[in-house]
Design an enzyme around this catalytic site. Structure first.
Site, PDB file in Angstrom:
ATOM      1  N   LYS A 249     -46.081  13.027 -29.540  1.00 23.62           N
ATOM      2  CA  LYS A 249     -47.248  12.341 -30.113  1.00 23.62           C
ATOM      3  C   LYS A 249     -47.225  10.867 -29.733  1.00 23.62           C
ATOM      4  O   LYS A 249     -46.209  10.359 -29.249  1.00 23.62           O
ATOM      5  CB  LYS A 249     -47.233  12.507 -31.635  1.00 23.62           C
ATOM      6  CG  LYS A 249     -46.033  11.885 -32.325  1.00 23.62           C
ATOM      7  CD  LYS A 249     -45.845  12.487 -33.701  1.00 23.62           C
ATOM      8  CE  LYS A 249     -44.568  12.010 -34.339  1.00 23.62           C
ATOM      9  NZ  LYS A 249     -44.723  10.939 -35.285  1.00 23.62           N
TER      10      LYS A 249
ATOM     11  N   TYR B   7     -46.920 -22.385 -27.286  1.00 28.09           N
ATOM     12  CA  TYR B   7     -47.886 -22.628 -28.369  1.00 28.09           C
ATOM     13  C   TYR B   7     -47.179 -23.147 -29.609  1.00 28.09           C
ATOM     14  O   TYR B   7     -46.108 -22.678 -29.973  1.00 28.09           O
ATOM     15  CB  TYR B   7     -48.610 -21.326 -28.733  1.00 28.09           C
ATOM     16  CG  TYR B   7     -49.684 -20.933 -27.748  1.00 28.09           C
ATOM     17  CD1 TYR B   7     -50.773 -21.772 -27.498  1.00 28.09           C
ATOM     18  CD2 TYR B   7     -49.616 -19.722 -27.071  1.00 28.09           C
ATOM     19  CE1 TYR B   7     -51.769 -21.400 -26.604  1.00 28.09           C
ATOM     20  CE2 TYR B   7     -50.606 -19.345 -26.181  1.00 28.09           C
ATOM     21  CZ  TYR B   7     -51.680 -20.186 -25.941  1.00 28.09           C
ATOM     22  OH  TYR B   7     -52.651 -19.816 -25.062  1.00 28.09           O
TER      23      TYR B   7
HETATM   24  C1  LIG Z   1     -43.079  15.437 -39.056  1.00 25.84           C
HETATM   25  C2  LIG Z   1     -42.219  14.762 -38.039  1.00 25.84           C
HETATM   26  N1  LIG Z   1     -41.228  15.456 -37.448  1.00 25.84           N
HETATM   27  C3  LIG Z   1     -40.414  14.894 -36.536  1.00 25.84           C
HETATM   28  C4  LIG Z   1     -40.566  13.576 -36.156  1.00 25.84           C
HETATM   29  C5  LIG Z   1     -39.612  12.969 -35.156  1.00 25.84           C
HETATM   30  O1  LIG Z   1     -38.838  11.979 -35.755  1.00 25.84           O
HETATM   31  P1  LIG Z   1     -37.814  11.139 -34.861  1.00 25.84           P
HETATM   32  O2  LIG Z   1     -38.659  10.395 -33.870  1.00 25.84           O
HETATM   33  O3  LIG Z   1     -37.150  10.203 -35.823  1.00 25.84           O
HETATM   34  O4  LIG Z   1     -36.911  12.104 -34.235  1.00 25.84           O
HETATM   35  C6  LIG Z   1     -41.579  12.817 -36.742  1.00 25.84           C
HETATM   36  C7  LIG Z   1     -41.735  11.416 -36.352  1.00 25.84           C
HETATM   37  O5  LIG Z   1     -42.466  10.640 -36.839  1.00 25.84           O
HETATM   38  C8  LIG Z   1     -42.432  13.427 -37.697  1.00 25.84           C
HETATM   39  O6  LIG Z   1     -43.414  12.748 -38.284  1.00 25.84           O
END
Ligand SMILES: Cc1ncc(COP(=O)(O)O)c(C=O)c1O
Length: 365
Positions: free
Chosen positions: A35, A262
């Site tokens: 994602k 800045y």
């Molecule tokens: C529902 C869920 N599962 C797994 C993950 C993966 O977590 P990580 O990146 O800490 O391994 C996330 C990350 O946000 C998540 O929201």
């Protein structure tokens, strides 16, 4: 010559990190989280590079899943937040997209929509993070409704997410695990129709084998960073996937007492050499980076001085014996952990990597 600002993406390192996640949990299936543009690394190239290894992928929303389908990814794709409408449920059914169901509206949409085929459902349990999921006391009832629906493929997966897994001393993870196990026990009334299970994120894959279940869901570790702020025998095997890189584009000597950038945030206390680097907050380099944030110039750590601009930063390179325009710069990567930079900026490596905008070309290696 093009602007030297680039994110180099090492796909071998990505694959090695995936294999490590698998090796640490040989009885589990490993579903990479891609994602948010694969945590900034480029969702399609990352999923493509893992396509022969990964049994499924995890994304946040159906738009991301459909982008993967368009790119030719054929594995199941899980929507971690589920669907937002009945139309999405129907599209998901057709496209072999799996969905979290974490509230009653989502459950009703799945049960009541006319579907061409059954859908794969992950039942989200709120084991203590209080962000998504059904309450433990509701799980048996909701599970029963899903079990009885012809629209739902069996087995269902019971899933939850840890709030504090990266803090290994925090007892909250055990509390959540206990809550998960209790919710699971409440399904015993369904006899043989028991769910598959999913809990572990990166931190728990690396450090809590007792949380490994049918499906593990690594994200951050795949991209090569440790979720821990201390050495850890498993996490220390990870290889950084992204190198955020640029080059020196200008150099000047300034006298003691002169200010840089800045608001004149930094003042030289002695004659100093300042290198200007082509990277700024418009490239995702955090504007909150304080004076002293390490920047590797020619492989040597030099301190950031002055405020981060939109397209440039300034670095005190007085300690270098040789420096010239065009010299290479690493902002984070294998030689400078993104989490170290993030900590100085009061954030986490996840955010820094995810916020790199499209104008920074990803170069796949
Ligand atoms: C529902 C869920 N599962 C797994 C993950 C993966 O977590 P990580 O990146 O800490 O391994 C996330 C990350 O946000 C998540 O929201």
């Amino acid at each position: 010559m093009s602007r030297p600002t680039k994110a180099l993406i090492n796909l071998d390192a990505l694959r090695n990190n995936f294999r490590l996640a698998q090796a640490l949990a040989p009885s589990s299936q490993t579903m990479p989280m891609v994602k948010a543009n694969a945590y900034g690394h480029g969702m399609v190239p990352v999923a493509t590079a893992l396509a022969d290894l990964a049994p499924a992928f995890g994304v946040a929303c159906i738009e991301e899943a459909l982008e993967l389908r368009k790119a030719g990814i054929t594995q199941p794709i899980l929507l971690l937040e589920g669907t937002f409408s009945a139309e999405e449920v129907a599209i998901a059914a057709l496209k072999n997209i799996w969905m979290m169901v974490e509230n009653h509206a989502q459950k009703e949409a799945i049960i009541n929509t006319e579907l061409p085929m059954s859908v794969y459902v992950w039942l989200g349990l709120d084991s203590g993070m209080h962000r998504l999921g059904f309450q433990p006391s509701d799980i048996a009832d909701v599970y029963g409704q899903l079990l009885n629906s012809r629209n739902v493929h069996k087995p269902i997966v019971l899933a939850s997410h840890f709030a504090c897994a990266e803090d290994l001393k925090n007892s909250y993870t055990q509390q959540q695990l206990d809550s998960f196990n209790q919710a699971l026990a409440s399904l015993s009334e369904y006899g043989d129709a028991q769910p598959l299970q999913s809990l572990a994120n990166s931190a728990s894959i690396l450090a809590r084998p007792d949380t490994h279940r049918d499906w593990n869901r690594p994200g951050y570790m795949l991209y090569g960073s440790s979720p821990f702020d201390h050495p850890h025998s498993n996490a220390d095997k990870l290889q950084a996937v992204m190198t955020l890189t640029s080059a020196v584009i200008s150099l000047r000597h300034i006298a003691a007492g002169e200010v840089v950038g800045y608001s004149g945030r930094w003042r030289a206390d002695k004659p100093s050499t300042i290198a200007t680097i082509a990277i700024g907050y418009g490239d995702g380099y955090p504007r909150g980076a304080p004076n002293g944030t390490p920047v590797l110039v020619n492989g040597v750590e030099c301190p950031l001085v002055g405020n981060v601009s939109m397209d440039m930063i300034t670095v005190d390179v007085s300690a270098l014996t040789r420096v010239a325009i065009g010299d290479p710069v690493e902002l984070w990567g294998p030689n400078l952990a993104v989490s170290r930079v993030a900590k100085l900026c009061n954030t986490i490596g996840y955010e820094l990597m995810t916020r790199i905008p499209a104008r920074v070309p990803r170069i796949y290696q």
